[in-house]
Design a protein around this motif. Structure first.
Motif, short mmCIF file in Angstrom:
data_model
loop_
_atom_site.label_atom_id
_atom_site.label_comp_id
_atom_site.label_asym_id
_atom_site.label_seq_id
_atom_site.Cartn_x
_atom_site.Cartn_y
_atom_site.Cartn_z
N ALA A 1 0.87 -1.15 -0.01
CA ALA A 1 -0.05 0.11 0.07
C ALA A 1 0.98 1.26 0.06
O ALA A 1 0.65 2.35 -0.60
CB ALA A 1 -0.79 -0.14 1.16
N SER A 2 1.96 1.12 0.78
CA SER A 2 2.81 2.52 0.77
C SER A 2 3.57 2.55 -0.78
O SER A 2 3.72 3.64 -1.01
CB SER A 2 3.66 2.32 1.96
OG SER A 2 4.41 1.07 1.92
N GLU A 3 3.85 1.43 -1.04
CA GLU A 3 4.58 1.45 -2.43
C GLU A 3 3.74 1.92 -3.46
O GLU A 3 4.05 2.89 -4.19
CB GLU A 3 5.04 0.07 -2.89
CG GLU A 3 6.33 -0.51 -2.23
CD GLU A 3 6.78 -1.78 -2.65
OE1 GLU A 3 6.10 -2.28 -3.70
OE2 GLU A 3 7.44 -2.52 -1.84
N LEU A 4 2.38 1.74 -3.43
CA LEU A 4 1.37 2.22 -4.33
C LEU A 4 1.28 3.68 -4.10
O LEU A 4 1.09 4.32 -5.11
CB LEU A 4 0.03 1.25 -4.10
CG LEU A 4 -1.02 1.53 -5.04
CD1 LEU A 4 -0.49 1.27 -6.45
CD2 LEU A 4 -2.33 1.01 -4.79
N ALA A 5 1.21 3.99 -3.03
CA ALA A 5 1.06 5.33 -2.68
C ALA A 5 2.15 6.10 -3.27
O ALA A 5 2.11 7.31 -3.69
CB ALA A 5 0.61 5.67 -0.93
N HIS A 6 3.54 5.71 -2.98
CA HIS A 6 4.87 6.14 -3.55
C HIS A 6 4.78 6.39 -4.95
O HIS A 6 4.96 7.43 -5.66
CB HIS A 6 5.77 5.43 -3.01
CG HIS A 6 7.13 5.99 -3.06
ND1 HIS A 6 7.75 7.22 -2.70
CD2 HIS A 6 8.39 5.62 -4.04
CE1 HIS A 6 8.78 7.67 -3.15
NE2 HIS A 6 9.25 6.53 -3.91
N LEU A 7 4.10 5.21 -5.58
CA LEU A 7 4.04 5.31 -7.09
C LEU A 7 3.08 6.37 -7.61
O LEU A 7 3.43 6.87 -8.46
CB LEU A 7 3.58 3.85 -7.53
CG LEU A 7 4.75 2.83 -7.76
CD1 LEU A 7 4.20 1.43 -8.37
CD2 LEU A 7 5.65 3.22 -9.09
N ARG A 8 1.82 6.48 -7.08
CA ARG A 8 0.92 7.56 -7.23
C ARG A 8 1.44 8.94 -7.19
O ARG A 8 1.28 9.84 -8.02
CB ARG A 8 -0.11 7.38 -6.53
CG ARG A 8 -1.26 6.54 -6.77
CD ARG A 8 -2.47 6.37 -5.85
NE ARG A 8 -3.09 5.40 -6.11
CZ ARG A 8 -3.95 4.92 -5.16
NH1 ARG A 8 -4.26 5.64 -3.82
NH2 ARG A 8 -4.43 3.66 -5.21
#
Length: 177
Positions: free
Chosen positions: A16-23
């Motif tokens: 989830a944090s990686e996804l937020a970082h990618l976003r």
């Protein structure tokens, strides 16, 4: 050979944090702009809702005030109408009372007048009856006297007719008194 990327046990970032970082990397500034616009829209909406609420409250208060004013006017009119009706009812009651008193007085006066009239009529009838009885007695006495005189003097028929005419005339006019 291709390497597969497998998560390390030492790597502590979650998906989830990686996804937020990618976003953040891909959308970064656009997302910030959208979030700002959404915040501004929310604030604008809150402001407009507050203004609408204030306007609605003001209109409601005006309507309530106008309604209370009209209700007060209607109550005043009803009160005046009630007072007028009470006044008319009292006036009618007083008139009824006065008419009743006058009627009672008129009935009493009428009864008294009727009683007096009956007494007067009875008195006059008795007086007339007595007078006619007396005149009848006098006429009979005169007739008896004339008849006795005629029997004793043996006058003629012409004299007898004149005498009877005189007696009848006296009876009609009441000159014998």
């Amino acid at each position: 050979m291709t390497e597969k990327h497998s998560p390390d046990k030492n790597d502590k970032s979650s998906p989830a944090s990686e996804l937020a970082h990618l976003r953040q990397i891909v959308f970064g500034d656009a997302q910030k702009d959208l979030e700002q616009k959404m915040t501004q829209l929310g604030q604008s909406l809150q402001s407009q809702l507050k203004q609408l609420e204030q306007q609605t409250t003001r209109q409601f208060n005006q309507l309530q005030s106008a309604l209370e004013h009209h209700v007060q006017q209607l109550e005043d009119k009803l009160l005046n109408a009630d007072k007028g009706q009470d006044s008319k009812a009292n006036e009618l009651f007083t008139l009824s009372k006065n008419l009743s008193s006058e009627l009672e007085m008129a009935e009493a006066a009428s009864k008294q007048e009727n009683d007096e009239l009956h007494k007067r009529i009875d008195h006059d009838l008795n007086a007339l009856s007595n007078k006619f009885s007396e005149q009848l007695k006098q006429a009979l006495a005169q007739l008896t006297q004339v008849s006795n005189e005629l029997n004793s003097s043996k006058t003629d028929r012409k004299t007898l007719a004149k005498l009877l005419a005189t007696v009848a005339s006296n009876l009609e006019t009441g000159d014998d008194e």
